[in-house]
Design an enzyme around this catalytic site. Structure first.
Site, short mmCIF file in Angstrom:
data_model
loop_
_atom_site.label_atom_id
_atom_site.label_comp_id
_atom_site.label_asym_id
_atom_site.label_seq_id
_atom_site.Cartn_x
_atom_site.Cartn_y
_atom_site.Cartn_z
N ALA A 187 -1.40 -11.33 -8.46
CA ALA A 187 -0.41 -12.39 -8.52
C ALA A 187 -0.33 -13.05 -7.15
O ALA A 187 -0.88 -12.55 -6.17
CB ALA A 187 0.96 -11.83 -8.90
N HIS B 36 7.11 -7.47 -5.63
CA HIS B 36 6.25 -7.77 -4.48
C HIS B 36 6.20 -9.27 -4.22
O HIS B 36 6.44 -9.74 -3.10
CB HIS B 36 4.85 -7.22 -4.75
CG HIS B 36 3.86 -7.46 -3.67
ND1 HIS B 36 3.55 -6.51 -2.71
CD2 HIS B 36 3.11 -8.55 -3.36
CE1 HIS B 36 2.65 -7.02 -1.88
NE2 HIS B 36 2.36 -8.26 -2.24
N GLU B 37 5.89 -10.04 -5.26
CA GLU B 37 5.75 -11.50 -5.05
C GLU B 37 7.10 -12.11 -4.70
O GLU B 37 7.18 -13.00 -3.85
CB GLU B 37 5.15 -12.17 -6.29
CG GLU B 37 3.83 -11.58 -6.78
CD GLU B 37 2.76 -11.41 -5.71
OE1 GLU B 37 2.79 -12.16 -4.70
OE2 GLU B 37 1.90 -10.52 -5.85
N HIS C 248 7.92 -11.52 -1.08
CA HIS C 248 7.15 -12.38 -0.17
C HIS C 248 7.94 -13.63 0.24
O HIS C 248 7.63 -14.24 1.26
CB HIS C 248 5.85 -12.83 -0.83
CG HIS C 248 4.66 -11.97 -0.55
ND1 HIS C 248 4.34 -11.51 0.72
CD2 HIS C 248 3.66 -11.51 -1.36
CE1 HIS C 248 3.21 -10.81 0.66
NE2 HIS C 248 2.78 -10.79 -0.58
N GLU D 266 1.48 -8.49 4.13
CA GLU D 266 1.12 -7.63 2.99
C GLU D 266 1.60 -6.18 3.18
O GLU D 266 2.14 -5.58 2.26
CB GLU D 266 -0.38 -7.68 2.70
CG GLU D 266 -0.86 -9.06 2.23
CD GLU D 266 -0.14 -9.59 0.99
OE1 GLU D 266 0.57 -8.82 0.32
OE2 GLU D 266 -0.27 -10.81 0.71
N1 TRP Z 1 -1.04 -12.77 -1.63
C1 TRP Z 1 -1.32 -12.14 -2.89
C2 TRP Z 1 -0.45 -10.90 -2.92
O1 TRP Z 1 -0.75 -9.89 -2.41
C3 TRP Z 1 -2.75 -11.74 -3.05
C4 TRP Z 1 -3.65 -12.74 -3.68
C5 TRP Z 1 -3.40 -13.44 -4.79
C6 TRP Z 1 -4.95 -13.07 -3.32
N2 TRP Z 1 -4.48 -14.19 -5.11
C7 TRP Z 1 -5.44 -13.99 -4.23
C8 TRP Z 1 -5.77 -12.68 -2.30
C9 TRP Z 1 -6.70 -14.51 -4.14
C10 TRP Z 1 -7.03 -13.20 -2.20
C11 TRP Z 1 -7.50 -14.12 -3.12
O2 TRP Z 1 0.61 -10.91 -3.39
ZN ZN Z 2 1.21 -9.60 -1.29
#
Ligand code: TRP
Ligand code: ZN
Length: 851
Positions: free
Chosen positions: A255, A290-291, A294, A313
């Protein structure tokens, strides 16, 4: 299009961008093969940078026209971007580009999934949408106008205007381009509301394809719980009028936290009792959290550059782990997290792909979304919290939000906040961010005149590019038990800072039994000579649930090692201890399920390798089976009683932790019983199952004993066309088929008309399933290696990110015998020699080969 020459990027080369951005306005005229993107960006010189020409990233774009302050310009264009001479002061850049989302199979940038437009910009996908300084330290407020003949048009921020065939969104919060998102499609919303503690009314929507709206309730509930939790525990409130989540079928990762518009792999949103297992529910809850988390740790405070990825992260994983622990059981959650850490991060850290939590160089940043950055990154936050205490941690986090809100920060900034808030010098601790490899800690003890001494030694093995390691600051939580099982010294945190160091405990009446590394207080491998009796004692008496489980696990490993290396029967004492523990109704069923499950085959391979034995995947598999049968034989009555007692007739399925824990214990019992009842119970359960947990549980047992044909046919008949459920059907077979059949079964699955290999979930289910079937993948013929390689080579030009990530199937190759190493070596060379191989996969294969 010609490929950009692979170039290594170094942390030490960081330079601020020449300009700052005051505002961004984007217009999208959507069309599957010819979307027009119009940008209007106000730039001003960056006072903190050397002045220079304007460089904007851009890949796979057709530039239609560009102007500066209204006057046409002709920039110099390469494969990676454009350079343009610009006025000295502030100016407005306008450009129009054309892109083709319908043919974008890499799922990065703007692409299409089942008729729906969607974006994935992290880490460097925005440059495939328009020319832009696509780096996280350039933050700007965005306004987005979407024109398209689709009912739902979404972007970041708040909706500010709309009409027939268009919508406008304004995101008031400055953000880097990787957090940009756009979604357009024929979607329906599962709606709700949330009022923040300061009274902001937030509209919540989960957008899905029609027909899936009845599978959103759990994710919505998890979202509201996450919002409340972040207010209560971190004092962080949501900051927009809407929060949108979209479920997408084709997605490279789990995600994505785009500001106000999270995009999710459909597998991590949609759940109903009939289609999702307990494990699916638990994962959905943690990824939704988690999302959402963020929004503060990642979005409001972002990363200066991609080397700082763990800043967002590691911290966000730590926060989602805390949340899940609060929602469920802290002990069970910790054990699950350590199991995952050992299975994925220790595996990485002990092989050719080992890298620091904050890497110092990379070729392709997408290859660094790793277990080390995420999960070891989270462990570092946990250690910091242990070192400064709960209050120090809370003060430091408040200061972090106060000081860095709205900015792009570094690990130095993060640690400085802890130093300033607590007065501690963290210079030695900082090594955890730069030094790769899993530290080995060994411990000896002695007792004389009432004084007990623990002497620790630490060392970290060499890893690629890092032959010599320095001693780390390792927090080791220790408690002492008296011989009759009472805790005489409650948990105390020892701070190991030297290569060798002793700690004493005085005034003890008798030699105590130590419980070391409680709650797994540091991501290290602990070595201690101790008798089976002592571990059996800890399994019964330790007050620390993690170490109680750990004692049992270490006993099980010893038994398995003995089975593999000397064909020794499992010690009756071990089986008796397990029986007692499993019968103990005072223990959480989820905990008992964990205590009863055996170490995985990959874990055993690493354990044997560490002990100087070349692991033989077939023998490990056979030993696991033999131990399984021994447990089933000795504990048969207990397990059968449990299996019956844990069934509540006519109970309505609920995904809560308590009910899931009971089901987990019942399933563990069934798995053993199936080894001795010829699958009778599993077949019955499969017939009667009214929820996916029970159905998959039964299928798992039947696959284990190679009696799943009828059940597989029924399952397919029942679920044909349901993508997420059929992913299970594909994945379970590849993952659990008997070692001698696994490659053939997987090959047949890849010939199935429903093997939609361009869909990452389906590809991962099948090819990832075989890679995780240890003995099947490592078939001595090399057929498993060849099949996986053939498919990675085929996927690479279509979707390099997913192909590159799955090369980790081969990362453990140096553990194995010379024949297998030769086969894997040839396989890797074959991949490396593929013409036109992506930068992503080339980097991974090169590193695995040790180049
Ligand atoms: N930022 C995302 C998370 O950890 C990770 C992620 C989503 C991602 N799509 C991606 C990383 C595509 C690399 C490529 O929540
Ligand atoms: Zn993340």
């Amino acid at each position: 299009m010609k490929q950009p020459a692979p170039q290594t990027i170094h942390l030490s080369d960081y330079r601020p961008f020449t300009h700052v951005i005051e505002s961004v306005h984007l217009t999208f005229r959507l069309a599957p093969k010819a979307t027009r993107v119009l940008s209007r960006i106000v730039f001003a010189p960056n006072p903190a940078a050397e002045p220079g020409a304007l460089f904007l990233h851009g890949e796979d774009l057709t530039l239609i026209r560009a102007t500066i302050d209204g006057a046409e310009v002709t920039p110099e264009i390469t494969d990676t971007g454009l350079t343009c001479a610009v006025p000295e002061g502030r100016f407005t850049w306008e450009a129009e580009v054309e892109i083709s989302p319908a043919t974008n199979t890499a799922l990065e940038g703007l692409y299409m999934s089942n008729g729906m437009y969607c974006t994935q910009c992290e880490a460097e996908g925005f440059r495939k949408i328009t020319y832009y300084p696509d780096r996280p330290d350039v933050m700007a407020p965005f306004t987005v106008r979407i024109e398209g003949d689709l009912p739902v048009l979404l972007s970041n921020g708040n909706p500010t205007d709309h009409g027939a065939g268009w919508a406008e969104w304004t995101d008031p919060w400055r953000k880097p381009s990787y957090l940009f998102a756009l979604v357009a499609g024929d979607l329906v919303a599962h709606q709700d509301r949330f009022t923040t503690r300061s009274g902001r009314e937030v509209a919540l929507n989960i957008w899905v394809r029609s027909g899936d709206e009845d599978k959103c309730a759990f994710a919505m509930d998890a979202l509201k719980r996450s919002m409340t939790w972040d207010e209560d525990v971190y004092g962080r409130e949501y900051d927009l009028d809407v929060f949108n989540i979209v479920a997408v079928d084709d997605f490279n990762a789990g995600a994505m936290e785009n500001k106000g518009l999270n995009v999710f792999n459909a597998a991590l949103v949609l759940a109903s009792p009939e289609t999702a297992t307990d494990a699916n529910y638990e994962r959905i809850e943690s990824v939704i959290a988690h999302e959402y988390f963020h929004n503060w740790t990642g979005n409001r405070i972002t990363c200066r550059d991609w080397f700082q990825l763990c800043l967002k992260e590691g911290l966000t994983v730590f926060r989602d782990q805390q949340f899940s622990g609060d929602m469920r059981s802290h002990a069970v959650k910790r054990i699950d997290d350590v199991l995952a850490l050992r299975a994925r991060q220790f595996r990485e850290d002990n092989g050719p792909l080992a890298h620091p939590v904050r890497p110092e160089s990379f070729v392709e940043v997408n290859n660094f979304y790793t277990a080390t950055v995420y999960d070891k990154g989270a462990e570092l936050i946990g250690m910091l919290k242990t070192l400064v205490g709960d209050e120090g941690y809370a003060k430091a986090l408040d200061l972090y939000f106060e000081r860095h809100d709205g900015h792009a920060a570094t690990i130095e900034d993060w640690l400085k906040v802890f130093e300033d808030a607590t007065g501690r010098d963290l210079s030695q601790f900082k090594l955890w961010y730069s030094q790769a490899g899993t530290p080995r800690v060994s411990v000896e003890d002695s007792f004389a005149d009432g004084t007990y001494t623990l002497t620790f030694s630490q060392s970290t093995p060499p890893t690629p590019g890092q032959p010599d390691k320095r001693p780390l600051l390792i927090p080791i939580a220790v408690g002492l038990l008296s011989p009759n099982g009472e805790e005489v010294v409650p948990t105390r945190v020892l701070e190991l800072t030297k290569p060798r160091q002793s700690f004493t405990f005085e005034g003890l009446g008798a030699r105590p039994v130590p419980s070391i590394l409680r709650n797994f207080s540091a991501p290290v491998t602990l070595r201690r000579e101790s008798s089976a009796d002592e571990r059996a004692f800890l399994l019964t008496h330790d007050t620390d649930p993690f170490n109680r489980w750990e004692a049992g696990r270490s006993l099980a490993k010893d038994v398995l090692v003995a089975l593999v290396t000397e064909a020794a029967d499992p010690a009756p004492a071990f089986l008796d201890g397990l029986d007692t523990l499993v019968r103990d109704d005072s223990l959480d069923p989820a905990f008992r399920a964990l205590a009863l499950s055996l170490p995985g085959q990959d874990d055993m391979a690493q354990t044997l390798f560490d002990a100087g034995t070349t692991p033989d995947p077939d023998r490990i598999h056979a030993a696991e089976r033999q131990l399984g049968r021994a447990i089933a034989g000795r504990l048969g009555t207990t397990l059968a009683d449990l299996y019956d007692a844990l069934h509540v007739p006519d109970e309505r399925y609920s995904p809560d932790a308590e009910a899931a824990g009971r089901r987990a214990l019942r399933q563990t019992a069934l798995r053993y019983l199936s080894l001795i009842d010829d699958g009778a119970r599993a077949k019955g359960q499969f017939e009667e199952a009214d929820n996916m947990t029970a159905q998959v549980g039964a299928l798992t047992c039947l696959l284990d004993i190679d009696q799943a044909d009828a059940a597989l046919a029924d399952f397919r008949h029942q679920w044909h066309g349901k993508r997420l459920v059929m992913d299970k059907w594909f994945g379970l077979q590849a993952n659990l088929s008997r070692p001698d059949k696994a490659v053939a079964v997987t090959r047949a699955l890849t010939n199935d008309p429903d093997f939609d290999w361009k869909n990452p979930n389906r590809f991962r289910a099948v090819i990832g399933g075989l890679s995780a079937n240890a003995a099947g993948f490592h078939d001595p013929s090399g057929a498993g290696y060849a099949l996986v390689a053939d498919w990675l080579i085929r996927l690479d030009p279509v979707n390099p990110q997913t192909a590159a990530r799955m090369t980790t199937a081969f990362e453990t190759w140096r553990r194995y015998d010379a024949d297998r190493q030769a086969l894997i070596g040839e396989t890797l060379e074959r991949i490396a020699a593929t013409p036109g191989l992506s930068r992503d996969t080339a980097e991974m294969v090169g590193r695995i080969l040790g180049r």
